[in-house]
Scaffold this active site. Structure first.
Site, PDB file in Angstrom:
ATOM      1  N   CYS A 139     -12.606 -10.010  24.464  1.00  8.36           N
ATOM      2  CA  CYS A 139     -12.537 -10.943  25.388  1.00  8.36           C
ATOM      3  C   CYS A 139     -12.354 -10.127  26.668  1.00  8.36           C
ATOM      4  O   CYS A 139     -13.007 -10.459  27.760  1.00  8.36           O
ATOM      5  CB  CYS A 139     -11.597 -12.006  25.154  1.00  8.36           C
ATOM      6  N   HIS A 276      -6.133 -14.884  25.776  1.00  8.86           N
ATOM      7  CA  HIS A 276      -7.520 -14.885  25.935  1.00  8.86           C
ATOM      8  C   HIS A 276      -7.732 -14.551  27.150  1.00  8.86           C
ATOM      9  O   HIS A 276      -7.298 -15.261  28.357  1.00  8.86           O
ATOM     10  CB  HIS A 276      -8.223 -16.343  25.356  1.00  8.86           C
ATOM     11  N   ASN A 296     -16.797 -18.361  29.249  1.00  8.88           N
ATOM     12  CA  ASN A 296     -16.012 -17.957  27.944  1.00  8.88           C
ATOM     13  C   ASN A 296     -17.051 -16.905  27.386  1.00  8.88           C
ATOM     14  O   ASN A 296     -18.284 -16.744  27.916  1.00  8.88           O
ATOM     15  CB  ASN A 296     -15.709 -19.181  26.936  1.00  8.88           C
TER      16      ASN A 296
END
EC number: 3.4.22.38
Length: 329
Positions: A139, A276, A296
């Site tokens: 991520c 994240h 995302n």
């Protein structure tokens, strides 16, 4: 009265005639998301998780229709995973133990004038399509690349997909698919004098040996700036004045896993448990709820076409302003 019956149907279906309806739903879900299991035992255990998630989604949406929540959930490709598994396999923020902010890299907002009430860099052409990191804790690489792409567009007028794989393989301070941190990535691009394009260095979703090639170089970086910790007003200024900003959040809740639309606010979201990395590409207000527009890296099948609106000015919900940074180009 009929309205209430309709609302209660999803919850009641579990109680009244679970098996046939659930069987059909399960088969359809497996087909839609091309799910295959190694054994019957594996499939049964996955189905139990899926049923539990489906029930959670139904109850949440019933509550949302009664005004309890400002957002809705939907079943998606993560349906047979627990929230713990999602964090373990599909996040990857790793903050260095030695991380301390220096005054050299601190972003000092220019408070002159008013920041716009809303900003959306997708509409300005600063944001590339939503990607999917897969089951690799990368991520941080997608978040970093997104911030670099925004600055590249701002500087050159060109929007280009940059290479997260370049970062996964080559940033020695980070741990590839085992996790990493965005400012380490910006520092690598600065020291390396460049980052390759996605075309030159495509994403494979696992860590391999560093294959950076200067001929594929598509962007450079002159360093980075960090937003004052926990300061959403400073983050708003940075997004408005600079462009998309890398941010870290707590993505560990089932409510995040199945977000579908509306403004996400869950009181259980822990601003001290950041796991994240994502990208803030704007902010605004929807039905009276202020929000951040967040990109995302779980594919377009997740959330609202890969995006989530996260509560803004709600006491730094999910820790969104705690570890925010952007590259200088």
């Amino acid at each position: 009265m009929w309205g209430l019956k309709v609302l209660l149907l999803p919850v009641m279906s579990f109680a009244l005639y679970p098996e046939e309806i659930l069987d059909t739903h399960w088969e359809l879900w497996k087909k839609t998301h091309r799910k295959q299991y190694n054994s019957k035992v594996d499939e049964i255990s996955r189905r139990l998780i899926w049923e539990k998630n489906l029930k959670y989604i139904s109850i949440h949406n019933l509550e949302a229709s009664l005004g309890v929540h400002t957002y809705e959930l939907a079943m998606n490709h993560l349906g047979d995973m627990t929230n713990e598994e999602v964090v373990q396999k599909m996040t990857g923020l790793k903050v260095p133990a030695s991380h301390s902010r220096s005054n050299d890299t601190l972003y000092i907002p220019d408070w002159e004038g008013r920041a716009p009430d809303s900003v959306d860099y997708r509409k300005k052409g600063y944001v590339t399509p939503v990607k999917n990191q897969g089951q690799c804790g990368s991520c941080w690489a997608f978040s970093s690349v997104g911030a670099l792409e925004g600055q590249l567009k701002k500087k050159t007028g060109k929007l280009l997909n940059l290479s997260p794989q370049n970062l996964v393989d080559c940033v020695s301070e980070n741990d590839g698919c085992g996790g990493g941190y965005m400012t380490n990535a910006f520092q690598y691009v600065q020291k390396n004098r460049g980052i390759d394009s996605e075309d030159a260095y495509p994403y494979v979703g696992q860590e391999e040996s560093c294959m950076y090639n200067p001929t594929g170089k598509a962007a450079k970086c002159r360093g980075y700036r960090e937003i004052p910790e926990g300061n959403e007003k400073a983050l708003k200024r940075a997004v408005a004045r600079v462009g998309p900003v890398s941010v870290a959040i707590d993505a560990s809740l089932t409510s995040f896993q199945f977000y579908s639309k509306g403004v996400y606010y869950d009181e259980s979201c822990n601003s001290d448990n950041l796991n994240h990395a994502v990208l803030a590409v704007g902010y605004g207000i929807q039905k009276g709820n202020k929000h951040w527009i967040i990109k995302n890296s779980w594919g377009e099948n997740w959330g609202n076409k890969g995006y989530i609106l996260m509560a803004r000015n709600k006491n730094n919900a999910c820790g969104i302003a705690n570890l925010a940074s952007f590259p200088k180009m």
